[in-house]
Each structure stands twice: as structure tokens, then as C-alpha cells.
Design an enzyme around this catalytic site. Structure first.
Site, PDB file in Angstrom:
ATOM      1  N   LYS A  13      32.608  16.971  85.819  1.00  0.00           N
ATOM      2  CA  LYS A  13      32.281  16.191  84.626  1.00  0.00           C
ATOM      3  C   LYS A  13      32.373  17.063  83.359  1.00  0.00           C
ATOM      4  CE  LYS A  13      28.129  15.137  86.162  1.00  0.00           C
ATOM      5  NZ  LYS A  13      28.161  15.864  87.456  1.00  0.00           N
ATOM      6  N   ARG A  88      21.718   8.604  84.707  1.00  0.00           N
ATOM      7  CA  ARG A  88      21.596   9.028  86.091  1.00  0.00           C
ATOM      8  C   ARG A  88      20.684   8.111  86.888  1.00  0.00           C
ATOM      9  NH1 ARG A  88      22.988  14.694  85.109  1.00  0.00           N
ATOM     10  NH2 ARG A  88      23.027  15.885  87.012  1.00  0.00           N
ATOM     11  N   ARG A 127      30.782  28.853  90.163  1.00  0.00           N
ATOM     12  CA  ARG A 127      30.894  28.523  88.744  1.00  0.00           C
ATOM     13  C   ARG A 127      30.252  29.568  87.835  1.00  0.00           C
ATOM     14  NH1 ARG A 127      28.586  22.965  86.739  1.00  0.00           N
ATOM     15  NH2 ARG A 127      26.805  23.616  87.983  1.00  0.00           N
ATOM     16  N   ARG A 161      24.192  29.641  86.146  1.00  0.00           N
ATOM     17  CA  ARG A 161      22.996  28.805  85.995  1.00  0.00           C
ATOM     18  C   ARG A 161      21.966  29.076  87.087  1.00  0.00           C
ATOM     19  NH1 ARG A 161      25.354  22.860  85.082  1.00  0.00           N
ATOM     20  NH2 ARG A 161      23.636  22.378  86.478  1.00  0.00           N
ATOM     21  N   ARG A 172      20.186  18.530  94.593  1.00  0.00           N
ATOM     22  CA  ARG A 172      20.877  17.814  93.511  1.00  0.00           C
ATOM     23  C   ARG A 172      21.795  16.736  94.090  1.00  0.00           C
ATOM     24  NH1 ARG A 172      23.104  22.950  90.659  1.00  0.00           N
ATOM     25  NH2 ARG A 172      24.486  21.499  89.551  1.00  0.00           N
TER      26      ARG A 172
END
Ligand code: AP5
Ligand code: ZN
Length: 217
Positions: A13, A88, A127, A161, A172
Site C-alpha cells: 500500500k 480498517r 523492509r 519499524r 497484524r
């Protein structure tokens, strides 16, 4: 036009929203980024959100909707927004419809990035992001042209993160399936849903998205 990007953690996203922002002059609105900024600034909302985010659960609708409402009221959002990570929950989707109705624009297109859960852990654990400009990278799937140096701004400070670890990712993904996946039929029943195969390479996904967004703006 206002667009929603739907998809589980790691679907791409943020990566795609940044590309669409450049291509179409829309504003990327990531509630994850807004919440991380609130945590870093130590605001009341940020203090309430910190532990929830570290556990991989959803922050309360009240906090997220208030943060989004304030951001949407800023003048740059009038040219159209790409919502990345919001809504969400069904409560958030209904609140968004209300906020956009106030300014006279609805959601033109909600795009679902379709991926296999199993691949998401690898995407998320590899990431990292440029601390200077926020450009996203991946250890295997998107490396800078020169190792350690951001292609976009030349920055060398790369960040990972706190919630990008294997256990939090599992939670998640659970939160996504329980609370967010039902929004696919919410937007389908309103006739604005488009589905994109987001298992493809970043550039191929971007081409599919560009074709959809070009018709929506
Ligand atoms: P948020 O920041 O929104 O995180 P997320 O939804 O978990 O999404 P991610 O940022 O992890 O993934 P992405 O889809 O953007 O993927 P990316 O492009 O980076 O939310 C974090 C937390 O904040 C939540 O857990 C919750 O606590 C809270 N929160 C936020 N919004 C909320 C809301 N509305 N309500 C309640 N709580 C909220 O890509 C991932 C990696 O893969 C990158 O390294 C990228 O380079 C790579 N990649 C991307 N596309 C591809 C591809 N096609 N092929 C290979 N690699 C790819
Ligand atoms: Zn950078």
C-alpha cells in the site's frame, strides 16, 4: 478524486501510494505514518497508540478517526487523497463516508491489493525506510542503486519499524482478516471496488494501478 488502498500488512500500500502520489498529484494519507508521528511527538493520542501498535492490534476507532479528520481538513487534501491504511474497520468506513460527504466528494475507487499471507512475513521483515524522505526499500525486492544511499534524497540514515518483527506481523495479519477484510465487500456493494494482483513485481502492480486510477481521477 479520493481513493482507498485496501490490503494486509506488506501488500504494498505504502509503496504504491507514493508512486501514485507522484504520478497523479494526489496526497498520500497513511494513518500508520500519522500514528507513528504522534508516537514520536509524544502527543496524548500517540501515548495511547504506542503499545497497541507494538502488539499489532488496531488503535481505537476514536483516535484514528480524529487524527484523519484533522489531516483531511488541511487545504492540500482538496486535490484528492489516496488513503493508505484507512479505513480498517466498518466504523471507520462509515465515518469516512460522512467526512467526505461534508466536503462533497465520495470514494471514487477502492482498490484491493490481493496477496498470499505467507509471502507477507518476508516482505515485512526485509523492509526499511529512508529516514530523510520516507522512501521505502526492501533487502531483496527493492534495493537502492548504491547500497546504503537513498535513490531519492541521497540520505544514508535507514530505519526499521518497531512492529516489523515476525510475532507482531502474525497479529497484524489476524487483525486484518478479522476487522479489515470485510471492507472488501463493503466497497464491492457500493460498486467502487477494483482488485489488483499484488503478488506481481512492484512495477507490474504499479502499471495495473495506474490504469485504474487514470479512469478514476
Ligand atoms: P500501517 O503503517 O498502516 O502498516 P500496515 O497496514 O501493517 O501496512 P504496512 O505499512 O506494513 O505495509 P504496506 O502495505 O504499506 O507495504 P509496503 O508498501 O511498505 O499500520 C501500522 C499500525 O498502525 C497498525 O498495526 C495499527 O496498530 C495502527 N493503525 C494504522 N492505521 C490504523 C487504522 N486505520 N485503524 C486502527 N489502527 C491503525 O511494502 C512492504 C515491503 O515489501 C517493502 O519493503 C516494499 O519494498 C516491499 N514490496 C512492496 N510491494 C512489493 C511487491 N509487489 N513485490 C515485492 N516486494 C514488495
Ligand atoms: Zn531518502
Amino acid at each position: 478524486a479520493n481513493l482507498v488502498l485496501l490490503g494486509p500488512p506488506g501488500a504494498g500500500k505504502g509503496t504504491q501510494a507514493r508512486m501514485l502520489e507522484e504520478q497523479f498529484g494526489l496526497v498520500q494519507l497513511s494513518t500508520g505514518d500519522l500514528l507513528r508521528a504522534a508516537v514520536a511527538a509524544g502527543t496524548e493520542a500517540g501515548r495511547a497508540a504506542k503499545a497497541v501498535m507494538e502488539a499489532g492490534d488496531l488503535v481505537s476507532d476514536a483516535i484514528v478517526i480524529a487524527i484523519l479528520r484533522d489531516r483531511l481538513a488541511e487545504p492540500d487534501c482538496a486535490k484528492g487523497v489516496i488513503l493508505d491504511g484507512f479505513p480498517r474497520t466498518t466504523v471507520q468506513a462509515e465515518a469516512l463516508d460522512g467526512l467526505l460527504a461534508e466536503i462533497g466528494h465520495g470514494i471514487r475507487s477502492a482498490i484491493s491489493l490481493e496477496v498470499d499471507d505467507a509471502a507477507m512475513v518476508a516482505r515485512i521483515s526485509g523492509r526499511y525506510t529512508c529516514g530523510g524522505c520516507g522512501e521505502g526499500y526492501h533487502d531483496s525486492f527493492k534495493v537502492p542503486n548504491v547500497a546504503g544511499i537513498c535513490d531519492k534524497c541521497g540520505g544514508t540514515e535507514m530505519k526499521r519499524r518497531a512492529d516489523d518483527n515476525a510475532e507482531t506481523v502474525e497479529q497484524r495479519l489476524r487483525a486484518y482478516h478479522a476487522q479489515t477484510a470485510p471492507l472488501i465487500s463493503y466497497y464491492e456493494s457500493r460498486g467502487v471496488l477494483a482488485r489488483v494482483d499484488a503478488m506481481a513485481e512492484i512495477e507490474a502492480v504499479a502499471r495495473e494501478l495506474n490504469a485504474i486510477v487514470a479512469k478514476a481521477v
